[in-house]
Scaffold this active site. Sequence first.
Site, PDB file in Angstrom:
ATOM      1  N   ILE A 154       1.058  -1.194   0.028  1.00 21.85           N
ATOM      2  CA  ILE A 154      -0.356   0.075  -0.093  1.00 21.85           C
ATOM      3  C   ILE A 154       0.596   1.716  -0.194  1.00 21.85           C
ATOM      4  O   ILE A 154       0.412   2.699  -0.526  1.00 21.85           O
ATOM      5  CB  ILE A 154      -0.905   0.130   0.810  1.00 21.85           C
ATOM      6  N   ASP A 173      11.256   2.904   6.192  1.00 20.52           N
ATOM      7  CA  ASP A 173      11.237   1.309   5.646  1.00 20.52           C
ATOM      8  C   ASP A 173      12.243   0.500   6.390  1.00 20.52           C
ATOM      9  O   ASP A 173      13.199   0.487   5.518  1.00 20.52           O
ATOM     10  CB  ASP A 173      10.663   1.471   4.847  1.00 20.52           C
ATOM     11  N   ALA A 233      -4.296   2.566   8.463  1.00 17.09           N
ATOM     12  CA  ALA A 233      -3.160   1.284   8.666  1.00 17.09           C
ATOM     13  C   ALA A 233      -4.079   0.024   9.292  1.00 17.09           C
ATOM     14  O   ALA A 233      -4.343  -0.011   9.549  1.00 17.09           O
ATOM     15  CB  ALA A 233      -2.227   1.836   9.177  1.00 17.09           C
ATOM     16  N   ASP A 258      -8.356   6.841   9.831  1.00 17.70           N
ATOM     17  CA  ASP A 258      -9.546   5.404   9.351  1.00 17.70           C
ATOM     18  C   ASP A 258      -9.632   4.444  10.130  1.00 17.70           C
ATOM     19  O   ASP A 258     -10.046   3.694   9.998  1.00 17.70           O
ATOM     20  CB  ASP A 258      -9.521   4.879   7.734  1.00 17.70           C
ATOM     21  N   GLU A 263     -12.269  -0.322  18.420  1.00 15.59           N
ATOM     22  CA  GLU A 263     -12.710  -0.046  17.678  1.00 15.59           C
ATOM     23  C   GLU A 263     -13.693  -1.362  17.798  1.00 15.59           C
ATOM     24  O   GLU A 263     -13.919  -2.677  18.434  1.00 15.59           O
ATOM     25  CB  GLU A 263     -11.975  -0.637  15.451  1.00 15.59           C
ATOM     26  N   HIS A 281     -13.059   2.674   9.518  1.00  8.47           N
ATOM     27  CA  HIS A 281     -12.144   1.256   8.839  1.00  8.47           C
ATOM     28  C   HIS A 281     -12.808   1.406   7.245  1.00  8.47           C
ATOM     29  O   HIS A 281     -13.151   0.332   7.064  1.00  8.47           O
ATOM     30  CB  HIS A 281     -12.865   0.124   9.887  1.00  8.47           C
ATOM     31  N   LEU A 282     -12.630   2.615   6.265  1.00  6.47           N
ATOM     32  CA  LEU A 282     -13.268   2.075   5.125  1.00  6.47           C
ATOM     33  C   LEU A 282     -12.365   2.594   4.618  1.00  6.47           C
ATOM     34  O   LEU A 282     -12.791   1.766   2.485  1.00  6.47           O
ATOM     35  CB  LEU A 282     -14.008   3.818   5.075  1.00  6.47           C
ATOM     36  N   GLY A 283     -10.758   2.318   4.353  1.00  2.00           N
ATOM     37  CA  GLY A 283     -10.011   1.819   3.553  1.00  2.00           C
ATOM     38  C   GLY A 283     -10.290   1.131   2.436  1.00  2.00           C
ATOM     39  O   GLY A 283      -9.810   0.999   1.337  1.00  2.00           O
ATOM     40  N   ALA A 284     -11.068  -0.389   2.925  1.00  3.91           N
ATOM     41  CA  ALA A 284     -11.087  -1.191   1.831  1.00  3.91           C
ATOM     42  C   ALA A 284     -12.661  -1.195   1.431  1.00  3.91           C
ATOM     43  O   ALA A 284     -12.822  -2.383   0.657  1.00  3.91           O
ATOM     44  CB  ALA A 284     -10.764  -2.780   2.311  1.00  3.91           C
TER      45      ALA A 284
END
Length: 531
Positions: A154, A173, A233, A258, A263, A281-284
Site C-alpha cells: 500500500i 522503512d 493502516a 480511518d 474499534e 475503517h473504510l480503507g477497503a
Amino acid sequence: MTPKVLISDKISKAAIKIFAENKLEVVYAPDLGSNPEELAKEIRKYNGLAIRSATKVTAKVLAHADNLQIIGRAGIGTDNINIEAASKRGIIVMNTPFGNTITTAEHTIALMFAVARQIPAASVSTHAGKWEKSKFLGVELSNKTLGVIGVGNIGKIVCDRARGLKMKILAYDPFLSEDSAAKLQIRKAELDELLTHSDLITLHVPLTEATKNILSRENLQRTKAGVRIINGARGGLVDEDALAELLTSGHIAGVGLDVFAVEPATNNPLFGLPNVVCTPHLGASTVEAQENVAVQVAQQMSDYLNAGAVTNSINMPAISAEEAKIMKPWINLAGHLGKFIGQLTDEPITAINILYDGSVCDLNLGALTCATVAGVMRRHTPDVNMVSAPIAAKEKGIRLSTTQQDKSGAFEGYIKLTMVSDIRTRSIAGTVFSDAKPRFIQIKGINIDAEVGAKMLYTTNKDSPGIIGILGKTLGNNGINIANFTLGRDSEGGEAIALLYTDQAIPPRVVAALEDTGKFGFVRPLEFDVA
C-alpha cells in the site's frame, strides 16, 4: 470426503461461486462470526474458515477446531486471528494482501485532500446555509513533503500517487533498500528526519511490538509545526491522546483517521475537534475491493484444500499449485528423513541441521524444512504438521539451521539431515529418483540405496560374517517376509548397517531375539507413511 468451508462474515457472495466451481461444500453464515460461542460449537464441522474482520478467531474458538486446516482472511489485517494458537494446531492462516491495496491507498490520498482543504467541515457549513469562505483556508499538496512510514504494497502505491501530485517523499522503512527507494523515486530517511521535515505524515505498517505507538507523544512533539497526520493502516500506531492535545495546541494542523485504537470507535479524544476527518475503517470498502478479496481468498483456500498450494500464508512458506506437483516427492522425502531420525532418537534433541545439495536448492526450501522438522517431531508429538512443527521445535529449545551447497556428489541433488543431542549425533541423507520415489542414500556417513517402505527394520553391527543369515533366519522363524534388503559398511571389518523393508511390522519379540544374539549394537523397527 468433500472439504467443507464456512463463511462466517459478510463476504461478497462471489466467494461462494468460486468455492462451488472448485467442488467444495460451502456454508454461508455471515452472522456466525459475531457470536464466538456459536462459532466454537460449529467450527469442528469445517476444514476451512473464510472471514473478514468481524469474526474473532480466538484460542478458545480454535480449541474446538478439530478438523480445520485453513483460515482465509478476505483482506490484509489478521489482528482478529490468534495466529500463534492456529499455528500450534497446524492451521494455515492466509490473507489477501493485494485485493484491496489500490482501494486503501486511494482512501489515504482522499484523507490527505480532505484534511488539507478541510472539505468535511466546509461541506457541513455550506449545508447549514453559511458561506464561510475565509474560514476554510487550505493548503496545496503540491511541493509539500510527505513522510511515508512503511513502504509495503500500500505504501508504494501511496508514494506513486503522491509523486503524481508533485509531492516530495521521505520514506522510513528498515526493510527498504536504497536501490528500491531509487526505483520508486523517493528518498529513504531515518524516522527522526521524517518527523522533523515532513508536512504530512502517513502510516502504512502493521501493528507489531516494533510499530506499536510509533507516533508516540515524544515523536509527535518532534514533528514539524503545522504537520498533518494520516493513519489508514492500524489503530494503535499513534498516541491518540497526545494527538488530540497537540492538535488543540495548534502544533498539529489536521488529522485524518480511518482506524482507531479501539474499534468500533464510539468515543475518542479526537472526536469533535477541528480539522479532524474520521471514517469508520473504510480503507477497503469499495465494491471493487470487496469483490477482489472475496474471489482471491476463495481461490487461495480452494487451491490449498484441493491441491496443497499455499499462497499469501502468514505462518507457512508459499507453495504454488504447479510447484506443489514438483515438490510432493521431495516433501515426502523430507518427512521420511525426519521420521527416520525421530524414531531412532529417544533422548532430547538439541539441534537440527538440514543440508540442501545441488538441484534441491532451486526448490522451496522453506516448505522442505517444515516437512523435515515435522517428521522429526512426529514420534513424540503425533498431531504435529508442517505448520506447527517449527513452533513445537522452538518450544522444546531445539536449534534449527539450514545449509545450501552446490552439487557435491553422484546425485543431482539430495537432502541431508543431521540431529544433535547431548550424547550423540545422527545423520541420514536421501534423494528422489526419476520415478519420483524417495530413497535413503546415506546413514551415519555410510552409503546405501534403500527404497522407503511402510514397515522397516534398521540395525547396526560390526562388519562380520553371518549377519545376513541371522537377520533372515530370525525374521523367517517369526513369519516376517523381507521385501527388500540393503547393507552398507564404512570399511571391511568396520561399522555396518542394515535396512530391511518388510511386509509385516516387526514385533518386540523379534527385536529382543536379535538383541539376544549379541551381534547388533542397535535394533529399531521403523514405520513410514508411504502412499
